[in-house]
Design a protein around this motif. Structure first.
Motif, PDB file in Angstrom:
ATOM      1  N   ALA A  17       0.885  -1.183   0.104  1.00 52.34           N
ATOM      2  CA  ALA A  17       0.032  -0.008   0.211  1.00 52.34           C
ATOM      3  C   ALA A  17       0.917   1.247  -0.031  1.00 52.34           C
ATOM      4  O   ALA A  17       1.866   1.297   0.689  1.00 52.34           O
ATOM      5  N   GLY A  18       0.412   2.304  -0.810  1.00 57.53           N
ATOM      6  CA  GLY A  18       1.208   3.465  -0.802  1.00 57.53           C
ATOM      7  C   GLY A  18       2.619   3.385  -2.035  1.00 57.53           C
ATOM      8  O   GLY A  18       3.328   4.174  -1.882  1.00 57.53           O
ATOM      9  N   ALA A  19       2.490   2.167  -2.581  1.00 60.12           N
ATOM     10  CA  ALA A  19       3.852   2.193  -3.656  1.00 60.12           C
ATOM     11  C   ALA A  19       3.677   3.397  -4.416  1.00 60.12           C
ATOM     12  O   ALA A  19       2.588   3.779  -4.802  1.00 60.12           O
ATOM     13  N   ASP A  20       5.039   3.603  -4.985  1.00 61.86           N
ATOM     14  CA  ASP A  20       5.086   4.853  -5.908  1.00 61.86           C
ATOM     15  C   ASP A  20       4.500   4.137  -7.296  1.00 61.86           C
ATOM     16  O   ASP A  20       4.244   2.948  -7.652  1.00 61.86           O
ATOM     17  N   ILE A  24       4.238   0.419  -9.223  1.00 66.08           N
ATOM     18  CA  ILE A  24       2.840   0.089  -9.749  1.00 66.08           C
ATOM     19  C   ILE A  24       2.852  -0.127 -11.274  1.00 66.08           C
ATOM     20  O   ILE A  24       2.383  -1.018 -11.772  1.00 66.08           O
ATOM     21  N   ARG A  25       3.599   0.752 -12.064  1.00 67.35           N
ATOM     22  CA  ARG A  25       3.817   0.606 -13.375  1.00 67.35           C
ATOM     23  C   ARG A  25       4.278  -0.809 -13.795  1.00 67.35           C
ATOM     24  O   ARG A  25       3.829  -1.408 -14.759  1.00 67.35           O
ATOM     25  N   ASP A  26       5.392  -1.121 -13.213  1.00 62.57           N
ATOM     26  CA  ASP A  26       6.306  -2.395 -13.411  1.00 62.57           C
ATOM     27  C   ASP A  26       5.279  -3.571 -13.059  1.00 62.57           C
ATOM     28  O   ASP A  26       5.475  -4.482 -13.932  1.00 62.57           O
ATOM     29  N   TRP A  27       4.397  -3.282 -11.843  1.00 67.04           N
ATOM     30  CA  TRP A  27       3.574  -4.530 -11.759  1.00 67.04           C
ATOM     31  C   TRP A  27       2.684  -4.623 -12.743  1.00 67.04           C
ATOM     32  O   TRP A  27       2.143  -5.897 -13.094  1.00 67.04           O
ATOM     33  N   ARG A  28       2.067  -3.557 -13.202  1.00 65.57           N
ATOM     34  CA  ARG A  28       1.022  -3.843 -14.080  1.00 65.57           C
ATOM     35  C   ARG A  28       1.574  -4.358 -15.536  1.00 65.57           C
ATOM     36  O   ARG A  28       0.823  -5.161 -16.185  1.00 65.57           O
ATOM     37  N   LYS A  29       2.666  -3.941 -15.736  1.00 72.28           N
ATOM     38  CA  LYS A  29       3.274  -4.599 -17.138  1.00 72.28           C
ATOM     39  C   LYS A  29       3.514  -6.063 -16.866  1.00 72.28           C
ATOM     40  O   LYS A  29       3.164  -6.808 -17.750  1.00 72.28           O
ATOM     41  N   GLU A  30       3.974  -6.547 -15.776  1.00 71.55           N
ATOM     42  CA  GLU A  30       3.993  -7.967 -15.518  1.00 71.55           C
ATOM     43  C   GLU A  30       2.790  -8.482 -15.393  1.00 71.55           C
ATOM     44  O   GLU A  30       2.611  -9.884 -16.070  1.00 71.55           O
ATOM     45  N   THR A  31       1.706  -7.909 -14.809  1.00 74.32           N
ATOM     46  CA  THR A  31       0.385  -8.556 -14.749  1.00 74.32           C
ATOM     47  C   THR A  31      -0.160  -8.849 -15.972  1.00 74.32           C
ATOM     48  O   THR A  31      -0.720  -9.509 -16.491  1.00 74.32           O
ATOM     49  N   ARG A  32      -0.095  -7.629 -17.164  1.00 75.54           N
ATOM     50  CA  ARG A  32      -0.606  -7.507 -18.414  1.00 75.54           C
ATOM     51  C   ARG A  32      -0.157  -8.669 -19.123  1.00 75.54           C
ATOM     52  O   ARG A  32      -0.728  -9.261 -19.787  1.00 75.54           O
ATOM     53  N   THR A  33       1.149  -8.946 -19.221  1.00 74.98           N
ATOM     54  CA  THR A  33       1.917 -10.025 -19.778  1.00 74.98           C
ATOM     55  C   THR A  33       1.458 -11.286 -19.333  1.00 74.98           C
ATOM     56  O   THR A  33       0.923 -12.131 -20.324  1.00 74.98           O
ATOM     57  N   LYS A  34       1.135 -11.647 -18.173  1.00 69.79           N
ATOM     58  CA  LYS A  34       0.607 -13.052 -17.623  1.00 69.79           C
ATOM     59  C   LYS A  34      -0.896 -13.123 -17.966  1.00 69.79           C
ATOM     60  O   LYS A  34      -1.290 -14.214 -18.570  1.00 69.79           O
ATOM     61  N   GLN A 190      -4.795   5.107 -10.389  1.00 70.05           N
ATOM     62  CA  GLN A 190      -4.041   6.183 -10.405  1.00 70.05           C
ATOM     63  C   GLN A 190      -5.005   7.356 -10.746  1.00 70.05           C
ATOM     64  O   GLN A 190      -5.879   7.373 -11.495  1.00 70.05           O
ATOM     65  N   PRO A 191      -4.550   8.922 -10.432  1.00 73.42           N
ATOM     66  CA  PRO A 191      -5.393   9.847 -10.798  1.00 73.42           C
ATOM     67  C   PRO A 191      -5.844  10.036 -12.494  1.00 73.42           C
ATOM     68  O   PRO A 191      -6.777  10.349 -12.773  1.00 73.42           O
ATOM     69  N   HIS A 192      -5.026   9.384 -13.348  1.00 67.52           N
ATOM     70  CA  HIS A 192      -5.239   9.551 -14.687  1.00 67.52           C
ATOM     71  C   HIS A 192      -6.241   8.322 -15.070  1.00 67.52           C
ATOM     72  O   HIS A 192      -6.997   8.264 -16.228  1.00 67.52           O
ATOM     73  N   ASP A 193      -6.642   7.276 -14.416  1.00 67.70           N
ATOM     74  CA  ASP A 193      -7.219   5.942 -14.651  1.00 67.70           C
ATOM     75  C   ASP A 193      -8.651   6.607 -14.468  1.00 67.70           C
ATOM     76  O   ASP A 193      -9.223   7.355 -13.383  1.00 67.70           O
ATOM     77  N   ILE A 194      -9.677   6.247 -15.267  1.00 68.05           N
ATOM     78  CA  ILE A 194     -11.151   6.331 -15.044  1.00 68.05           C
ATOM     79  C   ILE A 194     -11.928   5.181 -15.259  1.00 68.05           C
ATOM     80  O   ILE A 194     -11.578   4.011 -15.874  1.00 68.05           O
TER      81      ILE A 194
END
Length: 203
Positions: A17-20, A24-34, A190-194
């Motif tokens: 929680a509170g990760a920068d 988060i971007r790196d985690w999203r990239k890995e999750t997206r690939t999986k 993130q703030p840009h996500d809708i």
């Protein structure tokens, strides 16, 4: 959407929680690939069964928009294929449009589409209408790589849909469409996500 028994195995190794944002971007990239690998790896029989249930649910969700202008997507990398459902609606007077990436980092442009329309190869070799004036859909049917309990979408990382929706003076309704294997506990919005207004899967 509270049944965590269906949460994707890809939603493991969550950031604290509170990760920068870089974490988060790196985690999203890995999750997206999986998730994409899982989706592409579906057997033909499993995909057909899942798709049939998605089509039934999507058809019901779209019924209030019959006769409107709907923006949808051309399937890519194992995505659910919405074309049969949307084409059926077109036969009842619904207009359809496809997104075009005009420039990276900029909102999408939608051009009207109909069967037999002259198409060109767009970014990632996805077919797009070769020409046409921009149109502004009443509803967007948005593809999902993943999605979370709050309706936030994990896409391909380009931010095109978030940017497009944010730029529209009249906000379209939004329905995300994908397979249940993409369900996640969170995408760490993130703030840009809708958030999308509705999610349709085979479930």
């Amino acid at each position: 959407m509270s049944d965590t028994s269906k949460i994707s195995d890809a939603n493991t190794g969550l950031p604290n929680a509170g990760a920068d944002w870089p974490t988060i971007r790196d985690w999203r990239k890995e999750t997206r690939t999986k998730l994409i690998e899982q989706r592409i790896g579906l057997s033909a029989q499993d995909r057909a069964a899942r798709s049939q249930r998605v089509s039934q649910a999507l058809g019901a969700a779209l019924e209030p928009y019959a006769g409107k202008l709907i923006g949808f997507y051309w399937p890519f990398r194992g995505e659910y294929d919405p074309r049969a459902v949307l084409s059926s609606m077109r036969e009842r007077g619904t207009r359809l449009a496809l997104p075009v990436i005009v420039e990276r980092g900029q909102p999408l442009v939608f051009r009207e589409w109909s069967p037999g329309r002259l198409m060109a190869q767009g970014v990632w070799n996805i077919p797009v209408p070769e020409s046409g004036e921009p149109v502004f859909p009443d509803l967007l049917v948005v593809p999902l790589v993943g999605f979370d309990e709050q309706g936030y979408r994990l896409g391909y990382g380009g931010g095109f849909y978030d940017r497009t929706i944010a730029a529209m003076s009249v906000k379209p309704r939004t329905i995300g469409v994908g397979f249940e294997l993409g369900r996640l506990r969170t995408i760490y919005p993130q703030p840009h996500d809708i958030a999308l207004e509705e999610i349709v899967t085979e479930r």
